[in-house]
Scaffold this motif. Structure first.
Motif, short mmCIF file in Angstrom:
data_model
loop_
_atom_site.label_atom_id
_atom_site.label_comp_id
_atom_site.label_asym_id
_atom_site.label_seq_id
_atom_site.Cartn_x
_atom_site.Cartn_y
_atom_site.Cartn_z
N MET A 66 -56.00 47.95 -5.52
CA MET A 66 -54.97 48.67 -4.78
C MET A 66 -54.73 47.89 -3.50
N ALA A 67 -53.47 47.67 -3.19
CA ALA A 67 -53.13 46.86 -2.03
C ALA A 67 -52.03 47.53 -1.21
N VAL A 68 -52.06 47.25 0.08
CA VAL A 68 -50.98 47.60 0.98
C VAL A 68 -50.25 46.29 1.26
N VAL A 69 -48.95 46.27 0.99
CA VAL A 69 -48.18 45.04 1.12
C VAL A 69 -47.10 45.25 2.18
N ASN A 70 -47.16 44.43 3.23
CA ASN A 70 -46.14 44.46 4.28
C ASN A 70 -45.07 43.44 3.93
N ILE A 71 -43.82 43.88 3.96
CA ILE A 71 -42.69 43.05 3.58
C ILE A 71 -41.77 42.86 4.79
N GLY A 72 -41.43 41.62 5.05
CA GLY A 72 -40.44 41.30 6.08
C GLY A 72 -39.22 40.67 5.42
N LEU A 73 -38.06 41.13 5.77
CA LEU A 73 -36.82 40.60 5.20
C LEU A 73 -36.25 39.52 6.10
N SER A 74 -35.48 38.63 5.51
CA SER A 74 -34.76 37.64 6.31
C SER A 74 -33.57 38.33 6.96
N LEU A 75 -33.16 37.86 8.12
CA LEU A 75 -32.04 38.48 8.83
C LEU A 75 -30.78 38.49 7.99
N SER A 76 -30.58 37.48 7.16
CA SER A 76 -29.38 37.41 6.34
C SER A 76 -29.37 38.46 5.23
N PHE A 121 -47.96 39.97 -10.54
CA PHE A 121 -46.99 40.83 -9.87
C PHE A 121 -46.37 40.10 -8.68
N MET A 122 -47.22 39.49 -7.86
CA MET A 122 -46.73 38.76 -6.68
C MET A 122 -45.82 37.60 -7.08
N ASN A 123 -46.31 36.78 -7.99
CA ASN A 123 -45.62 35.54 -8.33
C ASN A 123 -44.39 35.73 -9.21
N MET A 124 -44.44 36.70 -10.10
CA MET A 124 -43.36 36.84 -11.07
C MET A 124 -42.37 37.95 -10.73
N LYS A 125 -42.77 38.84 -9.85
CA LYS A 125 -41.87 39.96 -9.54
C LYS A 125 -41.49 40.00 -8.06
N LEU A 126 -42.48 40.15 -7.20
CA LEU A 126 -42.19 40.37 -5.78
C LEU A 126 -41.51 39.17 -5.14
N THR A 127 -42.02 38.00 -5.38
CA THR A 127 -41.43 36.81 -4.75
C THR A 127 -40.05 36.47 -5.32
N GLN A 128 -39.68 37.11 -6.42
CA GLN A 128 -38.37 36.85 -7.03
C GLN A 128 -37.26 37.70 -6.43
N ILE A 129 -37.60 38.63 -5.55
CA ILE A 129 -36.59 39.50 -4.94
C ILE A 129 -35.94 38.76 -3.79
N ALA A 130 -34.63 38.54 -3.92
CA ALA A 130 -33.89 37.81 -2.89
C ALA A 130 -33.91 38.58 -1.58
N GLY A 131 -34.14 37.85 -0.50
CA GLY A 131 -34.11 38.46 0.82
C GLY A 131 -35.48 38.70 1.44
N ILE A 132 -36.52 38.64 0.62
CA ILE A 132 -37.87 38.81 1.16
C ILE A 132 -38.30 37.50 1.81
N GLN A 133 -38.68 37.57 3.06
CA GLN A 133 -39.11 36.38 3.79
C GLN A 133 -40.62 36.34 3.97
N VAL A 134 -41.24 37.52 4.21
CA VAL A 134 -42.67 37.58 4.50
C VAL A 134 -43.32 38.61 3.58
N ILE A 135 -44.45 38.22 2.98
CA ILE A 135 -45.26 39.12 2.17
C ILE A 135 -46.69 39.01 2.67
N LYS A 136 -47.25 40.10 3.14
CA LYS A 136 -48.65 40.11 3.60
C LYS A 136 -49.39 41.21 2.85
N SER A 137 -50.38 40.80 2.08
CA SER A 137 -51.15 41.75 1.27
C SER A 137 -52.49 42.04 1.92
N SER A 138 -52.86 43.31 1.92
CA SER A 138 -54.19 43.73 2.34
C SER A 138 -54.76 44.58 1.21
N PHE A 139 -55.98 44.29 0.81
CA PHE A 139 -56.58 45.00 -0.32
C PHE A 139 -57.44 46.16 0.17
#
Length: 160
Positions: A66-76, A121-139
């Protein structure tokens, strides 16, 4: 809608045990079973009670990560927030998603069977979402408190 003492007793009781029968609930709150059922229906129609559900222990069904994932979007990508929210909703691994103000834009609670599944999940799904700039995972190591109950003080007034 103002919640009276009986409404609050109903809500407190159902939060503790959503399987409480209407008959038992009516005895707890001190009104007839039909009147109790009518109040529960009214609370549901008003959206105070959103739904009834079973709470499952993820580890007991094989989700050891189980992880808490902080997501930062790019300004664009700020103009496409609605599309990004929709993507998060579609991901089965995401069990909670909050749009937040502060250093990040979203916080996700994610479950996975194991660390390799989380990696996929990270490599094939989350990182494929356009607009995500920062992904920080905490387990999550230990669930110290996971409160799902909101105690309603019988003497305090609540308006909904």
């Amino acid at each position: 809608m103002i919640l009276d003492k009986i409404d609050k007793q109903i809500l407190n009781t159902l939060q503790e045990n959503g399987k409480t029968t209407n008959s038992k609930l009516s005895k707890i709150v001190g009104i007839s079973a039909p009147a109790t059922l009518e109040r529960v229906k009214r609370l549901e129609l008003a959206g105070v009670i959103s739904h009834f559900t079973a709470v499952i222990d993820p580890e007991k069904i094989g989700f050891s990560i189980m992880a808490v994932v902080n997501i930062g979007l790019s300004l664009s990508s700020l103009s496409s927030v609605a599309a990004i929210k929709e993507k998060f909703i579609e991901l089965d691994e995401v069990i909670q998603c909050y749009q937040i103000a502060g250093a990040n834009d979203f916080v996700l609670k994610v479950v996975a069977k194991d660390i390799k599944a989380y990696g996929r999940f990270m490599n094939m799904k989350l990182t494929q979402i356009a607009g995500i700039q920062v992904i920080k995972s905490s387990f999550i190591i230990d669930n110290v408190k996971d409160k799902k109950i909101f105690f309603l003080d019988l003497d305090e007034e609540y308006g909904v």
